[in-house]
Design a protein around this motif. Structure first.
Motif, short mmCIF file in Angstrom:
data_model
loop_
_atom_site.label_atom_id
_atom_site.label_comp_id
_atom_site.label_asym_id
_atom_site.label_seq_id
_atom_site.Cartn_x
_atom_site.Cartn_y
_atom_site.Cartn_z
N GLY A 19 -0.87 -2.10 -8.83
CA GLY A 19 -1.45 -3.10 -7.94
C GLY A 19 -2.45 -2.48 -6.97
N MET A 20 -2.16 -1.28 -6.51
CA MET A 20 -3.07 -0.60 -5.59
C MET A 20 -4.45 -0.45 -6.23
SD MET A 20 -2.51 3.16 -3.89
CE MET A 20 -3.06 4.07 -5.36
N ASN A 21 -4.48 -0.13 -7.50
CA ASN A 21 -5.77 0.02 -8.18
C ASN A 21 -6.48 -1.31 -8.36
OD1 ASN A 21 -5.64 2.78 -8.37
ND2 ASN A 21 -4.79 2.81 -10.44
N ILE A 22 -5.70 -2.38 -8.59
CA ILE A 22 -6.33 -3.69 -8.72
C ILE A 22 -7.01 -4.07 -7.41
CG2 ILE A 22 -5.92 -6.14 -9.20
CD1 ILE A 22 -3.49 -5.27 -10.91
N GLY A 23 -6.34 -3.78 -6.29
CA GLY A 23 -6.96 -4.05 -4.99
C GLY A 23 -8.21 -3.21 -4.78
N ALA A 24 -8.13 -1.94 -5.15
CA ALA A 24 -9.31 -1.07 -4.99
C ALA A 24 -10.47 -1.54 -5.87
CB ALA A 24 -8.93 0.38 -5.31
N VAL A 25 -10.13 -2.08 -7.04
CA VAL A 25 -11.17 -2.65 -7.90
C VAL A 25 -11.82 -3.86 -7.22
CG1 VAL A 25 -11.53 -3.99 -10.02
CG2 VAL A 25 -10.27 -1.82 -10.10
#
Lengths: 246, 246
Positions: A19-25
């Motif tokens: 999820g952290m990466n989805i937010g960063a995307v």
């Protein structure tokens, strides 16, 4: 300052893990004017509370994200699909660099999609079969695997650069160079003070060289009128102690 | 596949806040052949255990990172310094886009430095005073603040692209298009089967159009010899049930 290109591609994360990466995307997307985020079978479901903090304010992208059960469903309305991958997985495939990929997207009227695979594996062969072309980000042959959001940022940057790319270099907050007479006054003041201090005496043959160097050094930066005035004060300040205020 | 450019710039993180971001920067650096990481007064000291996981294997960059107490110390051996910033902080300043910044770095013989500011504020005026130029990454005017490591990734990508940039598009794992005779055989087989099925009958005036479309569609992709043979099998398979193995 920068104009964002029209008709941006959808960003499709295929089986994203963190999820952290989805937010960063989402943050990287909004940085570059991309807003259509689609998630194919996110590992930890959706919504994912880990996405919010790393989105850093790109909440609109997170809120509008759509979830799909299959890649085919996610790209159903897209007319041109590019998958990001480091290899073609042994398939015969057309490969583009980021600049080429986004240039093709810009040139097409319909909606396009940029696909990014799971963190651990990237897009697999079955994903790439849905793609018209593959985009490979040029990188270190010995350490080529990019972070998911950083890969999106690179493509986003390339996307913005398709639209009125800025010139290589430009000046900001600059009134324009001073009139040559102002600059000449500064240089004359410096020469006068230097001459009074004997700067040009030791080697007369070098005096002309020194004068040319002085002019070159102070002409090249394109100092503004205010800066030239300030430098005249600096020359006076170097030459003699400031008079105390009366 | 890609050759990394020589003499890469140092990456200088000025007062970085989060160890996780320092690690992510190290990964992005190594992705693009950058290895000289310098930290000016990292908030949480150094080494920082949070940097390791996000470095994702770029341990050599983390291990070689140097810490400095001042920006002046960090750039002492650098001949050309560019600070990344969204604004010039009201100073008269030369601004470059990423491609322009790295092109200048490529053109200079000495060591160069790319500066990145703290996550919260970016580089402040006192930092930018040390810089020959400012680099602004074009981004959304309404949401322009990039994640630190993503900004490094964009500059890293631009850096790699200064060296033998790949063509816009190229084919991978492709034996080259089949000989025209092979392709003509495929098209003739299709036409024969279609004619036998009455495909060209209903509107004789359209038959030539249909034949041209057929040739165009099957010529454009540049199918290989093996693919043309496979398609001949597909044509047979469409026309009649496969004979059971004897």
């Amino acid at each position: 300052m920068i104009a964002l290109p029209p008709n941006p591609p959808a960003i499709i994360l295929v089986r994203p893990q963190l999820g952290m990466n989805i937010g960063a995307v989402a943050r990287a997307m909004l940085n570059f004017g991309l807003t259509d985020l689609r998630l194919v079978s996110p590992r930890d479901g959706w919504p994912n509370p880990d996405a919010g903090p790393s989105a850093s304010g790109a909440d609109s992208v997170i809120a509008a994200a759509r979830v799909h059960d299959s890649l085919a469903d996610a790209i159903a309305d897209c007319h041109f699909t590019i998958g990001t991958a480091m290899t073609t997985r042994d398939m015969t495939r057309r490969v583009t660099a980021p600049a080429g990929a986004v240039a093709e997207i810009r040139a097409l009227p319909g909606r396009s999609a940029l696909l990014f695979g799971p963190e651990r594996t990237g897009l697999v062969r079955e994903d790439l079969l849905h793609c018209h072309a593959i985009c490979t980000i040029p990188s270190n042959p010995d350490f080529g695997s990019l972070n998911l959001a950083q890969a999106v940022a690179v493509l986003g940057y390339a996307w913005v650069m398709t639209h009125d790319p800025p010139p290589p270099s430009w000046l900001v907050n600059h009134d324009g160079p001073a009139a040559q007479a102002e600059l000449a006054g500064l240089i004359a003041a410096m020469e006068g003070q230097l001459a009074a201090n004997g700067f040009f005496n030791p080697a007369p043959g070098l005096a002309d060289t020194a004068r040319r160097m002085l002019r070159n050094i102070f002409t090249r930066p394109g100092f503004t009128g205010a800066e030239v005035q300030f430098l005249r004060g600096v020359v006076r300040g170097l030459a003699s102690p400031r008079r105390p205020p009366q």
